[in-house]
Write a protein that holds these residues in place. Structure first.
Motif, PDB file in Angstrom:
ATOM      1  N   ALA A 212     -74.965  93.193  26.030  1.00  0.00           N
ATOM      2  CA  ALA A 212     -75.624  94.621  25.813  1.00  0.00           C
ATOM      3  C   ALA A 212     -74.384  95.684  26.366  1.00  0.00           C
ATOM      4  O   ALA A 212     -74.447  96.678  25.895  1.00  0.00           O
ATOM      5  CB  ALA A 212     -76.572  94.608  26.938  1.00  0.00           C
ATOM      6  N   LEU A 213     -73.450  95.061  26.807  1.00  0.00           N
ATOM      7  CA  LEU A 213     -72.198  96.209  26.995  1.00  0.00           C
ATOM      8  C   LEU A 213     -71.556  96.355  25.461  1.00  0.00           C
ATOM      9  O   LEU A 213     -71.326  97.475  25.422  1.00  0.00           O
ATOM     10  CB  LEU A 213     -71.085  95.338  27.901  1.00  0.00           C
ATOM     11  CG  LEU A 213     -71.408  95.495  29.420  1.00  0.00           C
ATOM     12  CD1 LEU A 213     -70.472  94.836  30.175  1.00  0.00           C
ATOM     13  CD2 LEU A 213     -71.447  96.861  29.852  1.00  0.00           C
ATOM     14  N   ALA A 217     -71.259 100.110  23.388  1.00  0.00           N
ATOM     15  CA  ALA A 217     -69.997 100.552  23.313  1.00  0.00           C
ATOM     16  C   ALA A 217     -69.639 101.477  22.344  1.00  0.00           C
ATOM     17  O   ALA A 217     -70.363 101.243  21.326  1.00  0.00           O
ATOM     18  CB  ALA A 217     -68.714  99.304  23.493  1.00  0.00           C
ATOM     19  N   SER A 218     -68.425 102.079  22.145  1.00  0.00           N
ATOM     20  CA  SER A 218     -68.097 102.790  21.161  1.00  0.00           C
ATOM     21  C   SER A 218     -67.884 102.025  20.098  1.00  0.00           C
ATOM     22  O   SER A 218     -67.552 100.790  19.940  1.00  0.00           O
ATOM     23  CB  SER A 218     -66.802 103.597  21.532  1.00  0.00           C
ATOM     24  OG  SER A 218     -65.736 102.735  21.608  1.00  0.00           O
ATOM     25  N   PRO A 219     -67.895 102.572  18.706  1.00  0.00           N
ATOM     26  CA  PRO A 219     -67.466 102.082  17.585  1.00  0.00           C
ATOM     27  C   PRO A 219     -66.153 101.171  17.435  1.00  0.00           C
ATOM     28  O   PRO A 219     -65.891 100.077  17.122  1.00  0.00           O
ATOM     29  CB  PRO A 219     -67.749 102.894  16.315  1.00  0.00           C
ATOM     30  CG  PRO A 219     -68.623 104.216  16.846  1.00  0.00           C
ATOM     31  CD  PRO A 219     -68.334 103.971  18.360  1.00  0.00           C
ATOM     32  N   GLU A 220     -65.226 101.932  18.257  1.00  0.00           N
ATOM     33  CA  GLU A 220     -63.752 101.457  18.475  1.00  0.00           C
ATOM     34  C   GLU A 220     -63.904 100.169  19.221  1.00  0.00           C
ATOM     35  O   GLU A 220     -63.117  99.133  19.032  1.00  0.00           O
ATOM     36  CB  GLU A 220     -62.883 102.515  19.001  1.00  0.00           C
ATOM     37  CG  GLU A 220     -62.739 103.599  18.010  1.00  0.00           C
ATOM     38  CD  GLU A 220     -63.706 104.713  17.942  1.00  0.00           C
ATOM     39  OE1 GLU A 220     -63.714 105.542  17.117  1.00  0.00           O
ATOM     40  OE2 GLU A 220     -64.506 104.565  18.922  1.00  0.00           O
ATOM     41  N   GLU A 221     -64.526 100.235  20.165  1.00  0.00           N
ATOM     42  CA  GLU A 221     -64.615  99.056  21.004  1.00  0.00           C
ATOM     43  C   GLU A 221     -65.287  97.957  20.285  1.00  0.00           C
ATOM     44  O   GLU A 221     -64.979  96.923  20.808  1.00  0.00           O
ATOM     45  CB  GLU A 221     -65.084  99.397  22.327  1.00  0.00           C
ATOM     46  CG  GLU A 221     -64.652 100.125  23.485  1.00  0.00           C
ATOM     47  CD  GLU A 221     -63.398  98.844  23.986  1.00  0.00           C
ATOM     48  OE1 GLU A 221     -63.750  98.361  25.086  1.00  0.00           O
ATOM     49  OE2 GLU A 221     -62.481  98.592  23.364  1.00  0.00           O
ATOM     50  N   GLY A 298     -67.374  95.499  32.241  1.00  0.00           N
ATOM     51  CA  GLY A 298     -66.799  95.135  31.253  1.00  0.00           C
ATOM     52  C   GLY A 298     -66.623  93.848  30.794  1.00  0.00           C
ATOM     53  O   GLY A 298     -66.205  93.620  29.562  1.00  0.00           O
ATOM     54  N   GLY A 299     -66.952  92.921  31.623  1.00  0.00           N
ATOM     55  CA  GLY A 299     -66.894  91.539  31.244  1.00  0.00           C
ATOM     56  C   GLY A 299     -65.761  90.883  30.943  1.00  0.00           C
ATOM     57  O   GLY A 299     -64.570  91.683  31.216  1.00  0.00           O
ATOM     58  N   ARG A 305     -63.210  99.486  28.725  1.00  0.00           N
ATOM     59  CA  ARG A 305     -62.213  99.813  29.578  1.00  0.00           C
ATOM     60  C   ARG A 305     -60.770  99.728  29.133  1.00  0.00           C
ATOM     61  O   ARG A 305     -59.876  99.807  29.728  1.00  0.00           O
ATOM     62  CB  ARG A 305     -62.103  98.784  30.874  1.00  0.00           C
ATOM     63  CG  ARG A 305     -63.253  98.608  31.494  1.00  0.00           C
ATOM     64  CD  ARG A 305     -63.729  99.844  32.272  1.00  0.00           C
ATOM     65  NE  ARG A 305     -65.301  99.689  32.947  1.00  0.00           N
ATOM     66  CZ  ARG A 305     -65.863 100.818  33.626  1.00  0.00           C
ATOM     67  NH1 ARG A 305     -65.428 101.923  33.659  1.00  0.00           N
ATOM     68  NH2 ARG A 305     -67.110 100.602  34.030  1.00  0.00           N
ATOM     69  N   ASN A 306     -60.713  99.432  27.700  1.00  0.00           N
ATOM     70  CA  ASN A 306     -59.621  99.304  26.895  1.00  0.00           C
ATOM     71  C   ASN A 306     -58.382 100.284  27.218  1.00  0.00           C
ATOM     72  O   ASN A 306     -57.170 100.049  27.560  1.00  0.00           O
ATOM     73  CB  ASN A 306     -59.708  98.846  25.620  1.00  0.00           C
ATOM     74  CG  ASN A 306     -58.850  98.047  24.929  1.00  0.00           C
ATOM     75  OD1 ASN A 306     -58.133  97.265  25.436  1.00  0.00           O
ATOM     76  ND2 ASN A 306     -57.959  98.575  23.649  1.00  0.00           N
ATOM     77  N   ASP A 307     -58.917 101.426  27.075  1.00  0.00           N
ATOM     78  CA  ASP A 307     -57.972 102.615  27.235  1.00  0.00           C
ATOM     79  C   ASP A 307     -57.378 102.730  28.811  1.00  0.00           C
ATOM     80  O   ASP A 307     -56.232 103.018  28.809  1.00  0.00           O
ATOM     81  CB  ASP A 307     -58.661 103.987  26.624  1.00  0.00           C
ATOM     82  CG  ASP A 307     -58.696 103.841  25.320  1.00  0.00           C
ATOM     83  OD1 ASP A 307     -58.185 103.111  24.544  1.00  0.00           O
ATOM     84  OD2 ASP A 307     -59.766 104.749  24.747  1.00  0.00           O
ATOM     85  N   ALA A 308     -58.553 102.577  29.593  1.00  0.00           N
ATOM     86  CA  ALA A 308     -57.911 102.789  31.067  1.00  0.00           C
ATOM     87  C   ALA A 308     -57.164 101.631  31.356  1.00  0.00           C
ATOM     88  O   ALA A 308     -56.128 101.854  32.194  1.00  0.00           O
ATOM     89  CB  ALA A 308     -59.082 102.868  31.604  1.00  0.00           C
TER      90      ALA A 308
END
Length: 323
Positions: A212-213, A217-221, A298-299, A305-308
């Motif tokens: 579900a995360l 998520a955004s299209p980029e994620e 984020g799992g 959380r990729n950018d952060a």
């Protein structure tokens, strides 16, 4: 965590039996694309004391060694560390023991991996490097930092999948169980079927992340997660590494964390189904001066959380002057 990872890996073999009849044409098309992403001309082989290591590079700037996790290869390493290229680093992404064109040497272990990476860096003309290891790749990253402190500018265990003190070591597979898993892992068709027809179940089990995360998520994620899933194929070229990592993540390691002197930031997510948040907190307490960032969600793929996460890595490297 060990038994959880083992059950998930065994379950992946059963999951791969999802119906793939009549899928020959899309299977061949997709496999051609996946093989192209890990084509030999995109990497090089470097000789080390423990045999050849396959490695690829991208970007310019201070060197950043990215050690991929279970199911990876140089291609997965480049995907995972993509933000570091954008931040202005030279990403060095090897295929670890048993993955793609890097053979699994006899008696392989994290210390041998660390020595091989040191030889590889010598061949690339790199004296010192920031080191990140994702999932099972965190183990040789930790070994490298302990064994080669003068060569380690900073250390980043990301969703570290390792056996921490106090956990019971998992018994080895029976010969029958190992044979069954190996058969499943050597079938690109079966794994492709699971990734295509049962992707949510694969993400939730083999990749330890709440589906579900990803859906929210955004299209980029979503594209990044899809690339990480697809980077496991062809699984037949990564099977020995997968089994090697399963052994390493389920046994205590001969790593003296107190001897690690590099600035260290370990990162994880509270809801990682491999329980790496506990490992990140352990490492932050065991490595002198280390810090931990544990995101609430984020799992194992740190979805959202990729950018952060990579901004935090870049911030530490800037703070210690690795820019």
């Amino acid at each position: 965590m060990g038994r959880t990872r083992r059950n998930i890996l065994i379950g992946a073999g059963a999951l791969a039996l999802a119906g793939v009849a009549g899928a020959a044409v899309p299977f061949r098309r997709d496999m051609a694309a996946f093989r192209a992403r890990a084509a030999p001309e995109l990497s090089r082989l470097v000789e080390t004391r423990h045999g050849p290591i396959e490695v690829a590079e991208a970007g310019e700037g201070p060197p950043f060694l990215m050690l991929h996790g279970t199911g990876g290869g140089f291609d997965q390493g480049l995907i995972a560390a993509g933000p570091m290229i954008a931040h202005g680093y030279r990403v060095i992404a090897p295929s670890r023991f048993g993955y793609l064109r890097t053979p699994l040497p006899e008696g392989a272990g994290p210390r041998m991996e660390a020595e091989a990476f040191a030889d590889m860096l010598d061949a690339l003309g790199v004296d010192r490097v920031a080191v990140a290891g994702g999932s099972a790749g965190a183990i040789p990253a930790l070994a490298f930092a302990e064994m080669f402190p003068d060569r380690t500018a900073a250390l980043f265990p990301v969703v570290p999948a390792l056996m921490i003190p106090g956990r019971a070591e998992v018994a080895p597979w029976s010969p029958l169980a190992e044979w069954a898993v190996m058969r499943a892992l050597r079938s690109d068709l079966l794994f492709w079927g699971a990734a295509t027809l049962a992707r949510d179940r694969l993400i939730g089990t083999l990749l330890a992340t709440e589906p579900a995360l990803v859906a929210a998520a955004s299209p980029e994620e979503q594209a990044r997660v899809a690339a990480m899933v697809e980077s496991i194929l062809p699984v037949s070229d990564r099977a020995e590494g997968l089994l090697y990592d399963n052994v390493q993540t389920n046994r205590p390691q001969d790593i003296d964390y107190a001897r690690i002197t590099a600035p260290t930031l370990t990162l994880s997510c509270e809801d990682d189904r491999f329980l790496t948040a506990e490992n990140a907190r352990f490492l932050a307490g065991a490595i002198p001066g280390a810090e931990a960032i544990v995101y609430p969600t984020g799992g194992h793929l740190w979805v959202g959380r990729n950018d952060a996460l990579f901004a935090a890595i870049d911030a530490l490297l800037t703070r210690v002057g690795w820019r």
